[in-house]
Each structure stands twice: as C-alpha cells, then as structure tokens.
Design a protein around this motif. Structure first.
Motif, mmCIF file in Angstrom:
data_model
loop_
_atom_site.group_PDB
_atom_site.id
_atom_site.type_symbol
_atom_site.label_atom_id
_atom_site.label_comp_id
_atom_site.label_asym_id
_atom_site.label_seq_id
_atom_site.Cartn_x
_atom_site.Cartn_y
_atom_site.Cartn_z
ATOM 1 N N UNK A 54 47.176 -72.624 -18.627
ATOM 2 C CA UNK A 54 48.745 -71.963 -18.365
ATOM 3 C C UNK A 54 48.230 -70.935 -19.100
ATOM 4 N N UNK A 55 47.011 -71.632 -20.173
ATOM 5 C CA UNK A 55 47.150 -69.879 -20.882
ATOM 6 C C UNK A 55 46.528 -69.096 -19.989
ATOM 7 N N UNK A 56 45.280 -69.220 -19.156
ATOM 8 C CA UNK A 56 44.598 -68.408 -18.683
ATOM 9 C C UNK A 56 45.631 -67.652 -18.109
ATOM 10 N N UNK A 57 46.267 -68.869 -17.294
ATOM 11 C CA UNK A 57 46.747 -67.892 -15.971
ATOM 12 C C UNK A 57 47.758 -66.799 -16.877
ATOM 13 N N UNK A 58 48.583 -67.354 -18.019
ATOM 14 C CA UNK A 58 50.048 -66.211 -18.960
ATOM 15 C C UNK A 58 48.777 -65.347 -18.725
ATOM 16 N N UNK A 59 47.746 -65.356 -19.383
ATOM 17 C CA UNK A 59 46.942 -64.051 -19.642
ATOM 18 C C UNK A 59 46.563 -63.221 -17.991
ATOM 19 N N UNK A 60 46.380 -63.503 -17.662
ATOM 20 C CA UNK A 60 46.138 -63.507 -16.383
ATOM 21 C C UNK A 60 47.516 -62.493 -15.623
ATOM 22 N N UNK A 61 48.674 -62.683 -15.581
ATOM 23 C CA UNK A 61 49.503 -62.169 -15.104
ATOM 24 C C UNK A 61 50.408 -61.733 -16.252
ATOM 25 N N UNK A 62 50.556 -61.707 -17.749
ATOM 26 C CA UNK A 62 50.842 -61.660 -18.464
ATOM 27 C C UNK A 62 51.605 -59.485 -18.915
ATOM 28 N N UNK A 63 51.530 -59.153 -17.803
ATOM 29 C CA UNK A 63 51.802 -57.744 -17.981
ATOM 30 C C UNK A 63 51.836 -57.619 -16.493
ATOM 31 N N UNK A 64 52.650 -58.478 -15.332
ATOM 32 C CA UNK A 64 53.418 -58.025 -14.545
ATOM 33 C C UNK A 64 54.887 -58.688 -14.660
ATOM 34 N N UNK A 65 55.583 -57.582 -14.876
ATOM 35 C CA UNK A 65 56.944 -58.006 -15.189
ATOM 36 C C UNK A 65 57.746 -57.249 -14.305
ATOM 37 N N UNK A 66 58.918 -58.268 -13.464
ATOM 38 C CA UNK A 66 59.988 -57.861 -12.511
ATOM 39 C C UNK A 66 61.084 -56.372 -12.811
ATOM 40 N N UNK A 67 59.952 -55.508 -13.171
ATOM 41 C CA UNK A 67 60.876 -54.571 -13.106
ATOM 42 C C UNK A 67 61.253 -53.165 -12.300
ATOM 43 N N UNK A 68 62.345 -53.571 -11.854
ATOM 44 C CA UNK A 68 63.208 -52.026 -10.639
ATOM 45 C C UNK A 68 62.953 -52.989 -9.130
ATOM 46 N N UNK A 69 62.459 -52.523 -8.850
ATOM 47 C CA UNK A 69 62.130 -53.543 -7.637
ATOM 48 C C UNK A 69 60.394 -53.966 -7.607
ATOM 49 N N UNK A 70 59.989 -54.041 -7.422
ATOM 50 C CA UNK A 70 58.850 -55.546 -7.995
ATOM 51 C C UNK A 70 59.034 -56.294 -8.365
ATOM 52 N N UNK A 71 58.500 -56.795 -7.470
ATOM 53 C CA UNK A 71 58.059 -59.015 -7.730
ATOM 54 C C UNK A 71 56.971 -59.085 -7.911
ATOM 55 N N UNK A 72 56.697 -59.844 -9.197
ATOM 56 C CA UNK A 72 55.715 -60.421 -9.525
ATOM 57 C C UNK A 72 55.351 -61.849 -9.348
ATOM 58 N N UNK A 73 53.984 -61.346 -8.761
ATOM 59 C CA UNK A 73 53.872 -63.072 -8.659
ATOM 60 C C UNK A 73 54.463 -64.477 -9.519
ATOM 61 N N UNK A 74 54.891 -65.111 -8.624
ATOM 62 C CA UNK A 74 55.316 -66.344 -9.206
ATOM 63 C C UNK A 74 53.981 -66.830 -10.386
ATOM 64 N N UNK A 75 53.957 -66.784 -11.922
ATOM 65 C CA UNK A 75 52.984 -67.026 -11.875
ATOM 66 C C UNK A 75 53.695 -68.283 -12.719
ATOM 67 N N UNK A 76 54.587 -69.195 -12.515
ATOM 68 C CA UNK A 76 54.778 -70.816 -12.927
ATOM 69 C C UNK A 76 54.668 -71.492 -11.610
ATOM 70 N N UNK A 77 54.961 -71.379 -10.733
ATOM 71 C CA UNK A 77 54.457 -72.216 -9.490
ATOM 72 C C UNK A 77 53.034 -72.174 -9.591
ATOM 73 N N UNK A 78 51.930 -70.580 -9.951
ATOM 74 C CA UNK A 78 50.918 -71.263 -9.806
ATOM 75 C C UNK A 78 49.557 -72.036 -11.005
ATOM 76 N N UNK A 79 50.911 -71.677 -12.082
ATOM 77 C CA UNK A 79 50.540 -72.124 -13.745
ATOM 78 C C UNK A 79 50.523 -74.023 -13.339
#
Length: 192
Positions: A54-79
């Motif tokens: 979980x910590x490694x995946x958190x660090x990989x996608x920590x800067x991917x925020x759902x801002x505007x119309x951007x939909x980030x990868x679902x880091x919860x599903x991956x973790x």
C-alpha cells in the motif's frame, strides 16, 4: 486450491468494494492505498506486506488528484488487488520478492481502473439528467434512488475489478513467480 483462492478473492473484493466507497462518499481517507493495503494484509494474516504494498502504491499515485475532468487511476483497487495477490498466495508472510512482484504485476492495471472510473463518471451524467427530471416533478424518492444507485454501482464495479485483478494476480504469482530465474527473484527482493 482454486476454490479456496476464489473464496478469499470474493471476501477481499467485498471488503475492497466497501473501501472504494470512501473515494466518492465518506472521504475519511480509509481508501488510501497505505490504509487499504494494510487492512487487506491484516485480513490475510500479513499486515506488514499489505502495508508495504500500500505504501509503494501510495507513493506512485500520490500526485494524481481528480481535478477538473481528470480521472486518476483507482489506486485503492490496485492496492487491494496487489496486497491480496501477495497475501493470498503466500500463507503466513509473503516474501519480499513476491510483494515486489505483486506490485509490478498490478501497476499496469491502473490504466484499466482509470478507464472504468471514467466510464462510471460519464454514465453518472445520465443519472444526473434523470434526477433533474425527477426534481422538476418534485419526486424526492426518484432523486434519492438515482443517487443511491450511483453509489451502489460504484461499489459493485470496484468489487468486480478487485475480484478479477486479485485472481489474475494470484494466478500469476502462483505460476510465474516460482518460474522466475534466481537472479530475477534476487532483483525483486533488492527492489523491495
């Protein structure tokens, strides 16, 4: 062995689907990979491996925020899927190499989770328009029903993704990881 793996994957996908709801409903931060991975690891008897994954995946996608119309990868599903793949295939404690292998196998699935989440967001437009029609008719039950349906659909789709990914990751960990040459296993352990 597969029925036992399927049972574990069903349990993990149910828990993971509920954890994913935190991304869109509660937002109490229990859906963050470091928490979700640890909880899945704890359910499987190896909280430490879940925490690491979980910590490694958190660090990989920590800067991917759902801002505007951007939909980030679902880091919860991956973790959840990566932690499940490592913990379900190694009773007791997953090796360092297996934990790193699970992360490497699951990270590319982030593109899949991103596409599915984008589909869910776009399909919510249909529900929104229907809720607007219900509001024009003062149908409060219709509005509430559409809102609850969107939440239910998100949980079910997230759980389905976790089920498929955790089973695929577990099968890869059971078949491909033992077949790796010793230098690759050492490299994965060092990568850990």
């Amino acid at each position: 062995m597969f029925p036992q793996l399927l049972t574990k994957a069903l349990i993990v996908s149910g828990v993971g689907g509920l954890l994913c709801l935190d991304r869109v409903v509660l937002q109490a931060m229990i859906s963050r990979p470091v928490v979700a991975g640890t909880l899945v690891g704890l359910c499987g008897g190896d909280a430490y491996s879940g925490l690491y994954i979980g910590a490694v995946i958190e660090l990989l996608w920590l800067d991917r925020l759902p801002v505007g119309t951007y939909v980030p990868p679902n880091e919860t599903v991956i973790a959840v899927a990566a932690a499940a793949a490592a913990v379900m295939t190694a009773p007791g404690k997953a090796s360092h190499g297996l934990a790193a292998f699970s992360i490497l196998v699951m990270v590319p699935a982030g593109l899949l989770t991103q596409a599915v989440d984008a589909w869910i967001v776009s399909s919510n437009d249909v529900l929104s328009k229907a809720a607007e029609r219900d509001a024009a008719e003062a149908d409060m039950r219709g509005i509430a029903g559409k809102h609850l349906f969107a939440v239910f659909r998100y949980a079910v789709v997230s759980a389905a993704m976790i089920l498929v990914l955790s089973l695929a990751g577990s099968l890869l960990a059971l078949t491909l990881y033992p077949a790796l040459p010793p230098f690759a296993v050492r490299a994965l352990s060092w990568g850990y």
